[in-house]
Design a protein around this motif. Sequence first.
Motif, PDB file in Angstrom:
ATOM      1  N   VAL A  77      77.066  50.388  67.640  1.00  0.00           N
ATOM      2  CA  VAL A  77      76.144  51.025  66.699  1.00  0.00           C
ATOM      3  C   VAL A  77      76.063  52.512  67.053  1.00  0.00           C
ATOM      4  O   VAL A  77      76.732  52.980  67.983  1.00  0.00           O
ATOM      5  CB  VAL A  77      74.749  50.345  66.710  1.00  0.00           C
ATOM      6  N   LEU A  78      75.232  53.246  66.302  1.00  0.00           N
ATOM      7  CA  LEU A  78      75.291  54.708  66.407  1.00  0.00           C
ATOM      8  C   LEU A  78      74.718  55.287  67.699  1.00  0.00           C
ATOM      9  O   LEU A  78      74.876  56.481  67.957  1.00  0.00           O
ATOM     10  CB  LEU A  78      74.625  55.351  65.187  1.00  0.00           C
ATOM     11  N   THR A  79      74.075  54.456  68.517  1.00  0.00           N
ATOM     12  CA  THR A  79      73.522  54.993  69.764  1.00  0.00           C
ATOM     13  C   THR A  79      74.545  55.020  70.897  1.00  0.00           C
ATOM     14  O   THR A  79      74.282  55.615  71.944  1.00  0.00           O
ATOM     15  CB  THR A  79      72.304  54.164  70.223  1.00  0.00           C
ATOM     16  N   MET A 100      78.880  50.059  63.289  1.00  0.00           N
ATOM     17  CA  MET A 100      77.994  49.593  62.213  1.00  0.00           C
ATOM     18  C   MET A 100      77.157  50.777  61.741  1.00  0.00           C
ATOM     19  O   MET A 100      75.955  50.841  61.936  1.00  0.00           O
ATOM     20  CB  MET A 100      77.104  48.460  62.752  1.00  0.00           C
ATOM     21  N   SER A 101      77.838  51.742  61.137  1.00  0.00           N
ATOM     22  CA  SER A 101      77.160  52.942  60.641  1.00  0.00           C
ATOM     23  C   SER A 101      78.113  53.670  59.711  1.00  0.00           C
ATOM     24  O   SER A 101      79.335  53.517  59.823  1.00  0.00           O
ATOM     25  CB  SER A 101      76.786  53.869  61.801  1.00  0.00           C
ATOM     26  N   VAL A 102      77.520  54.455  58.823  1.00  0.00           N
ATOM     27  CA  VAL A 102      78.377  55.332  58.011  1.00  0.00           C
ATOM     28  C   VAL A 102      78.632  56.634  58.771  1.00  0.00           C
ATOM     29  O   VAL A 102      79.689  57.233  58.646  1.00  0.00           O
ATOM     30  CB  VAL A 102      77.752  55.589  56.615  1.00  0.00           C
ATOM     31  N   GLY A 103      77.671  57.035  59.581  1.00  0.00           N
ATOM     32  CA  GLY A 103      77.821  58.255  60.388  1.00  0.00           C
ATOM     33  C   GLY A 103      78.761  57.977  61.554  1.00  0.00           C
ATOM     34  O   GLY A 103      78.793  56.862  62.087  1.00  0.00           O
ATOM     35  N   PHE A 104      79.535  59.006  61.937  1.00  0.00           N
ATOM     36  CA  PHE A 104      80.475  58.785  63.042  1.00  0.00           C
ATOM     37  C   PHE A 104      80.439  59.933  64.048  1.00  0.00           C
ATOM     38  O   PHE A 104      81.395  60.186  64.775  1.00  0.00           O
ATOM     39  CB  PHE A 104      81.900  58.546  62.513  1.00  0.00           C
ATOM     40  N   VAL A 125      77.952  50.396  51.547  1.00  0.00           N
ATOM     41  CA  VAL A 125      76.977  49.284  51.555  1.00  0.00           C
ATOM     42  C   VAL A 125      75.549  49.779  51.805  1.00  0.00           C
ATOM     43  O   VAL A 125      74.589  49.048  51.531  1.00  0.00           O
ATOM     44  CB  VAL A 125      77.352  48.201  52.589  1.00  0.00           C
ATOM     45  N   LEU A 126      75.405  50.976  52.351  1.00  0.00           N
ATOM     46  CA  LEU A 126      74.042  51.445  52.631  1.00  0.00           C
ATOM     47  C   LEU A 126      73.557  52.525  51.659  1.00  0.00           C
ATOM     48  O   LEU A 126      72.430  53.015  51.770  1.00  0.00           O
ATOM     49  CB  LEU A 126      73.911  51.935  54.083  1.00  0.00           C
ATOM     50  N   THR A 127      74.394  52.869  50.702  1.00  0.00           N
ATOM     51  CA  THR A 127      74.051  53.983  49.806  1.00  0.00           C
ATOM     52  C   THR A 127      72.717  53.756  49.091  1.00  0.00           C
ATOM     53  O   THR A 127      71.856  54.649  49.045  1.00  0.00           O
ATOM     54  CB  THR A 127      75.187  54.198  48.777  1.00  0.00           C
ATOM     55  N   SER A 263      70.071  62.688  56.932  1.00  0.00           N
ATOM     56  CA  SER A 263      71.466  62.572  57.409  1.00  0.00           C
ATOM     57  C   SER A 263      71.500  62.459  58.941  1.00  0.00           C
ATOM     58  O   SER A 263      71.507  61.346  59.472  1.00  0.00           O
ATOM     59  CB  SER A 263      72.307  63.731  56.892  1.00  0.00           C
ATOM     60  N   ARG A 264      71.473  63.574  59.626  1.00  0.00           N
ATOM     61  CA  ARG A 264      71.427  63.564  61.088  1.00  0.00           C
ATOM     62  C   ARG A 264      70.544  64.722  61.551  1.00  0.00           C
ATOM     63  O   ARG A 264      70.581  65.815  60.969  1.00  0.00           O
ATOM     64  CB  ARG A 264      72.829  63.750  61.682  1.00  0.00           C
ATOM     65  N   GLY A 265      69.805  64.496  62.622  1.00  0.00           N
ATOM     66  CA  GLY A 265      68.918  65.524  63.141  1.00  0.00           C
ATOM     67  C   GLY A 265      69.651  66.793  63.547  1.00  0.00           C
ATOM     68  O   GLY A 265      69.122  67.899  63.433  1.00  0.00           O
ATOM     69  N   PRO A 311      61.155  57.040  61.792  1.00  0.00           N
ATOM     70  CA  PRO A 311      62.050  56.734  62.927  1.00  0.00           C
ATOM     71  C   PRO A 311      63.432  56.219  62.501  1.00  0.00           C
ATOM     72  O   PRO A 311      63.803  55.089  62.834  1.00  0.00           O
ATOM     73  CB  PRO A 311      61.257  55.677  63.699  1.00  0.00           C
ATOM     74  N   HIS A 312      64.180  57.024  61.786  1.00  0.00           N
ATOM     75  CA  HIS A 312      65.568  56.707  61.393  1.00  0.00           C
ATOM     76  C   HIS A 312      65.676  55.311  60.753  1.00  0.00           C
ATOM     77  O   HIS A 312      66.334  54.409  61.302  1.00  0.00           O
ATOM     78  CB  HIS A 312      66.511  56.818  62.606  1.00  0.00           C
ATOM     79  N   ILE A 313      65.036  55.181  59.599  1.00  0.00           N
ATOM     80  CA  ILE A 313      65.003  53.855  58.944  1.00  0.00           C
ATOM     81  C   ILE A 313      65.655  53.857  57.555  1.00  0.00           C
ATOM     82  O   ILE A 313      65.462  52.926  56.780  1.00  0.00           O
ATOM     83  CB  ILE A 313      63.552  53.332  58.804  1.00  0.00           C
ATOM     84  N   ALA A 314      66.431  54.897  57.243  1.00  0.00           N
ATOM     85  CA  ALA A 314      66.915  55.007  55.853  1.00  0.00           C
ATOM     86  C   ALA A 314      67.677  53.769  55.388  1.00  0.00           C
ATOM     87  O   ALA A 314      67.536  53.343  54.247  1.00  0.00           O
ATOM     88  CB  ALA A 314      67.768  56.255  55.690  1.00  0.00           C
ATOM     89  N   SER A 315      68.469  53.174  56.258  1.00  0.00           N
ATOM     90  CA  SER A 315      69.256  52.008  55.823  1.00  0.00           C
ATOM     91  C   SER A 315      68.567  50.682  56.162  1.00  0.00           C
ATOM     92  O   SER A 315      69.163  49.614  56.011  1.00  0.00           O
ATOM     93  CB  SER A 315      70.641  52.039  56.469  1.00  0.00           C
ATOM     94  N   ALA A 316      67.311  50.774  56.593  1.00  0.00           N
ATOM     95  CA  ALA A 316      66.656  49.574  57.138  1.00  0.00           C
ATOM     96  C   ALA A 316      66.069  48.654  56.061  1.00  0.00           C
ATOM     97  O   ALA A 316      64.865  48.518  55.924  1.00  0.00           O
ATOM     98  CB  ALA A 316      65.583  49.988  58.142  1.00  0.00           C
ATOM     99  N   ALA A 323      74.596  43.617  55.347  1.00  0.00           N
ATOM    100  CA  ALA A 323      75.877  44.028  54.750  1.00  0.00           C
ATOM    101  C   ALA A 323      76.637  44.957  55.692  1.00  0.00           C
ATOM    102  O   ALA A 323      77.862  44.883  55.800  1.00  0.00           O
ATOM    103  CB  ALA A 323      75.626  44.708  53.414  1.00  0.00           C
ATOM    104  N   MET A 324      75.912  45.835  56.369  1.00  0.00           N
ATOM    105  CA  MET A 324      76.571  46.727  57.340  1.00  0.00           C
ATOM    106  C   MET A 324      77.207  45.923  58.472  1.00  0.00           C
ATOM    107  O   MET A 324      78.329  46.192  58.892  1.00  0.00           O
ATOM    108  CB  MET A 324      75.564  47.726  57.918  1.00  0.00           C
ATOM    109  N   SER A 325      76.477  44.920  58.955  1.00  0.00           N
ATOM    110  CA  SER A 325      77.019  44.133  60.069  1.00  0.00           C
ATOM    111  C   SER A 325      78.231  43.317  59.602  1.00  0.00           C
ATOM    112  O   SER A 325      79.208  43.172  60.341  1.00  0.00           O
ATOM    113  CB  SER A 325      75.951  43.237  60.694  1.00  0.00           C
TER     114      SER A 325
END
Length: 347
Positions: A77-79, A100-104, A125-127, A263-265, A311-316, A323-325
């Motif tokens: 995941v992104l962390t 499991m993220s769109v960000g890379f 899938v998260l749009t 998007s990203r901090g 707290p970074h929940i946009a796709s939550a 679907a992401m998983s």
Amino acid sequence: MWCSRAAVRQVALGLRGTQCAMATLPRVYVSRKVPPQGLDILRKSGQVQIELWDSDDPVPRQELLKKVKGCDGLLCVLTEKIDAELLDAAGPNLKVVSTMSVGFDHLSLDELKKRGIHVGYTPEVLTDAVAELTVALLLATSRRLIEATHEAKTGGWGTWRTLWLCGYELANSTVGILGLGRIGVAIAERLKPFKVKKFIYTDVAPRPELAEAIQAEYVSMDELARQSDFLAVCCALTPNTQGICNKNLFAKMKNTSIFINTSRGGVVNQEDLYAALSSGQIAGAGLDVTTPEPLPTNHPLFTLKNCVILPHIASASYTTRNAMSALAANNLLAGLRGDPMPKELQL
Ligand SMILES: O=C(O)C(=O)CO
């Protein structure tokens, strides 16, 4: 040696009885308890031996470095920072990294490319979920919903007052999108029924095929800042976008403008944002992402009434995270088979 350790994991994963047959299958490390759809796909594939960091919290770095050794695939995941150190620790067996993220921005793409490792990610899938949350955050910020519920709960609600808790409305506004992709388009589509007057965007180059769908006009970064009543940041974090939302941008914005970042901090210079918000240079900011994450509770941005921080929940949403998983699992399995991944990042 592996068989005995794996037996423990396989029992936990419901694969009792197949331990030794699996010993020759590709080894995969899953660095987080991912939602059930993705895990089921991996389990039922019969294609991999899975070892799972079965927790909602990140795997400690040292543990991750130990666990990836000799693995053929990694689902992360992104962390998790996937850098040279980690890839060296994994060794030459590693063929696929599936995030499991769109960000890379947590992946060292050069290092992955150098080693010929295929990379899967989870766009599309998260749009919907991200666009929906962006609209919610924009409205919460511009109409001051968090302040308002606080006032109602804590006795600040006196009589009806003419300008109390007034904010800014979308009707007749100009909405600017910084980085037009699928998510930016989806946000604009959702905002259009609020009677937005005009959509504008900026990017490294015009994107007419996307802009046409929302009739958005391509403008320079300066024009974006000057014209936007609402400015939504939707770009990926790259060396080129690091810190681009800084004092130069905020200084050109109207003092009635709302800044939104899902998007990203790292695209925001937070000191400059604090200065712009506290001096009234801009009217408000809604942030779903910060640097660092979590943002320390004593961070100055938390002291500002005109800054809404999530707290970074946009796709939550349950649907989206599952679907992401699932996509991350399918990317991983396809990559390990040597098939094209459903969503592979072109390195
Ligand atoms: O997928 C991503 O990149 C996120 O930020 C979480 O949805």
